[in-house]
Design a protein around this motif. Structure first.
Motif, mmCIF file in Angstrom:
data_model
loop_
_atom_site.group_PDB
_atom_site.id
_atom_site.type_symbol
_atom_site.label_atom_id
_atom_site.label_comp_id
_atom_site.label_asym_id
_atom_site.label_seq_id
_atom_site.Cartn_x
_atom_site.Cartn_y
_atom_site.Cartn_z
ATOM 1 N N SER A 102 0.835 -1.216 0.000
ATOM 2 C CA SER A 102 0.000 0.000 0.000
ATOM 3 C C SER A 102 0.859 1.251 0.000
ATOM 4 C CB SER A 102 -0.912 0.023 1.223
ATOM 5 O OG SER A 102 -1.844 -1.012 1.164
ATOM 6 N N MET A 103 1.920 1.235 0.778
ATOM 7 C CA MET A 103 2.818 2.396 0.820
ATOM 8 C C MET A 103 3.426 2.668 -0.548
ATOM 9 S SD MET A 103 4.903 1.887 4.390
ATOM 10 C CE MET A 103 5.785 3.452 4.344
ATOM 11 N N VAL A 104 3.924 1.609 -1.176
ATOM 12 C CA VAL A 104 4.571 1.759 -2.482
ATOM 13 C C VAL A 104 3.574 2.240 -3.527
ATOM 14 C CG1 VAL A 104 5.726 0.492 -4.342
ATOM 15 C CG2 VAL A 104 6.396 0.092 -1.963
ATOM 16 N N GLN A 105 2.361 1.650 -3.523
ATOM 17 C CA GLN A 105 1.344 2.029 -4.508
ATOM 18 C C GLN A 105 0.846 3.455 -4.323
ATOM 19 O OE1 GLN A 105 -1.538 -1.125 -4.094
ATOM 20 N NE2 GLN A 105 -0.474 -2.430 -5.572
ATOM 21 N N SER A 106 0.801 3.911 -3.089
ATOM 22 C CA SER A 106 0.307 5.268 -2.844
ATOM 23 C C SER A 106 1.445 6.272 -2.746
ATOM 24 C CB SER A 106 -0.551 5.309 -1.583
ATOM 25 O OG SER A 106 0.204 4.890 -0.462
ATOM 26 N N THR A 107 2.623 5.866 -3.186
ATOM 27 C CA THR A 107 3.830 6.691 -3.210
ATOM 28 C C THR A 107 4.199 7.304 -1.855
ATOM 29 O OG1 THR A 107 2.738 8.705 -4.005
ATOM 30 C CG2 THR A 107 3.592 7.196 -5.689
ATOM 31 N N VAL A 108 3.847 6.614 -0.785
ATOM 32 C CA VAL A 108 4.304 7.016 0.541
ATOM 33 C C VAL A 108 5.757 6.557 0.645
ATOM 34 C CG1 VAL A 108 4.015 6.644 3.031
ATOM 35 C CG2 VAL A 108 2.012 6.831 1.551
ATOM 36 N N GLU A 109 6.610 7.418 1.163
ATOM 37 C CA GLU A 109 8.030 7.104 1.240
ATOM 38 C C GLU A 109 8.300 5.939 2.184
ATOM 39 O OE1 GLU A 109 12.209 9.254 2.433
ATOM 40 O OE2 GLU A 109 10.533 10.503 1.761
ATOM 41 N N THR A 110 9.055 4.979 1.688
ATOM 42 C CA THR A 110 9.490 3.857 2.513
ATOM 43 C C THR A 110 10.941 4.100 2.915
ATOM 44 O OG1 THR A 110 10.139 2.642 0.528
ATOM 45 C CG2 THR A 110 7.950 2.181 1.422
ATOM 46 N N ASP A 111 11.356 3.469 4.007
ATOM 47 C CA ASP A 111 12.734 3.632 4.458
ATOM 48 C C ASP A 111 13.268 2.316 5.017
ATOM 49 O OD1 ASP A 111 11.533 3.434 6.983
ATOM 50 O OD2 ASP A 111 11.724 5.558 7.419
ATOM 51 N N THR A 112 14.453 2.371 5.551
ATOM 52 C CA THR A 112 15.099 1.174 6.100
ATOM 53 C C THR A 112 14.265 0.563 7.213
ATOM 54 O OG1 THR A 112 17.236 2.157 5.553
ATOM 55 C CG2 THR A 112 17.267 0.301 7.074
ATOM 56 N N SER A 136 14.297 -6.066 -2.990
ATOM 57 C CA SER A 136 13.555 -4.937 -3.569
ATOM 58 C C SER A 136 13.986 -3.591 -2.993
ATOM 59 C CB SER A 136 12.047 -5.134 -3.365
ATOM 60 O OG SER A 136 11.691 -4.928 -2.009
ATOM 61 N N MET A 137 14.847 -3.604 -1.985
ATOM 62 C CA MET A 137 15.267 -2.345 -1.352
ATOM 63 C C MET A 137 16.146 -1.496 -2.269
ATOM 64 S SD MET A 137 16.056 -3.653 2.527
ATOM 65 C CE MET A 137 16.542 -2.036 3.138
ATOM 66 N N ALA A 138 17.167 -2.102 -2.872
ATOM 67 C CA ALA A 138 18.129 -1.350 -3.683
ATOM 68 C C ALA A 138 17.472 -0.587 -4.834
ATOM 69 C CB ALA A 138 19.236 -2.264 -4.187
ATOM 70 N N PRO A 139 16.585 -1.231 -5.615
ATOM 71 C CA PRO A 139 15.949 -0.473 -6.695
ATOM 72 C C PRO A 139 15.117 0.727 -6.200
ATOM 73 C CG PRO A 139 15.598 -2.828 -7.013
ATOM 74 C CD PRO A 139 16.206 -2.637 -5.650
ATOM 75 N N SER A 155 20.218 -0.782 3.220
ATOM 76 C CA SER A 155 20.071 -1.788 4.271
ATOM 77 C C SER A 155 21.029 -1.436 5.406
ATOM 78 C CB SER A 155 20.361 -3.179 3.716
ATOM 79 O OG SER A 155 21.591 -3.182 3.037
ATOM 80 N N ASN A 156 20.716 -1.963 6.588
ATOM 81 C CA ASN A 156 21.590 -1.766 7.740
ATOM 82 C C ASN A 156 21.742 -3.090 8.474
ATOM 83 O OD1 ASN A 156 19.237 -2.098 9.246
ATOM 84 N ND2 ASN A 156 19.082 0.044 9.839
ATOM 85 N N ALA A 157 22.397 -3.078 9.612
ATOM 86 C CA ALA A 157 22.638 -4.315 10.363
ATOM 87 C C ALA A 157 21.331 -4.980 10.767
ATOM 88 C CB ALA A 157 23.496 -4.024 11.592
ATOM 89 N N ILE A 158 20.329 -4.207 11.117
ATOM 90 C CA ILE A 158 19.032 -4.762 11.527
ATOM 91 C C ILE A 158 18.376 -5.492 10.353
ATOM 92 C CG2 ILE A 158 16.710 -4.174 12.331
ATOM 93 C CD1 ILE A 158 18.090 -1.825 13.890
ATOM 94 N N THR A 159 18.441 -4.895 9.187
ATOM 95 C CA THR A 159 17.868 -5.508 7.990
ATOM 96 C C THR A 159 18.568 -6.826 7.672
ATOM 97 O OG1 THR A 159 17.601 -3.250 7.154
ATOM 98 C CG2 THR A 159 17.155 -5.021 5.621
ATOM 99 N N PHE A 160 19.897 -6.798 7.708
ATOM 100 C CA PHE A 160 20.655 -8.023 7.445
ATOM 101 C C PHE A 160 20.384 -9.081 8.506
ATOM 102 C CE2 PHE A 160 23.265 -5.610 4.451
ATOM 103 C CZ PHE A 160 23.468 -6.562 3.463
ATOM 104 N N ASN A 161 20.331 -8.680 9.768
ATOM 105 C CA ASN A 161 20.057 -9.648 10.837
ATOM 106 C C ASN A 161 18.708 -10.327 10.627
ATOM 107 O OD1 ASN A 161 22.473 -9.147 12.097
ATOM 108 N ND2 ASN A 161 21.612 -7.854 13.698
#
Length: 116
Positions: A23-33, A58-61, A66-72
């Motif tokens: 929903s965030m992506v479709q409504s162009t709401v900014e996503t973050d890490t 899908s994060m890089a495109p 990404s950060n340590a939390i994402t990788f963990n």
């Protein structure tokens, strides 16, 4: 949105977290890490390593770092899904990116190898 996704993560409601991200992506709401980390963590709680891996990819495109939390969360999702090779791939990428790993990273990677 991030608070709702975090609540889904805590409740292991990965499908709902994924819907909120969509929903965030479709409504162009900014996503973050934080957004992605919470969704990956929600997937991890239910052993949905494939979903976690796709979301991570899908994060890089979307230009989200990404950060340590994402990788963990990604390593842990693979560990819970019994995908030790994938867990070690994430671990290797994290190592090469110079992000600092911690006991969570090492424990998840060791545990993944233990299950092979």
């Amino acid at each position: 949105f991030n608070a709702a996704i975090s609540a889904c993560e805590k409740g292991a409601r990965w499908e709902k977290a994924l819907l909120l991200l969509t929903s965030m992506v479709q409504s162009t709401v900014e996503t973050d890490t934080i957004t992605f980390s919470a969704v990956i963590s929600a997937c991890e709680k239910d052993g949905q390593w494939e979903k976690a891996s796709l979301i991570f990819s899908s994060m890089a495109p979307k230009m989200v770092e990404s950060n340590a939390i994402t990788f963990n969360a990604a390593v842990s999702a693979c560990e819970k899904g019994g995908e030790w090779e994938k867990a070690l791939q994430f671990f290797g990428v994290m190592f090469r990116s110079s992000l600092e790993s911690d006991s969570i990273t090492y424990n998840a990677a060791i545990s993944a190898c233990e299950k092979r």
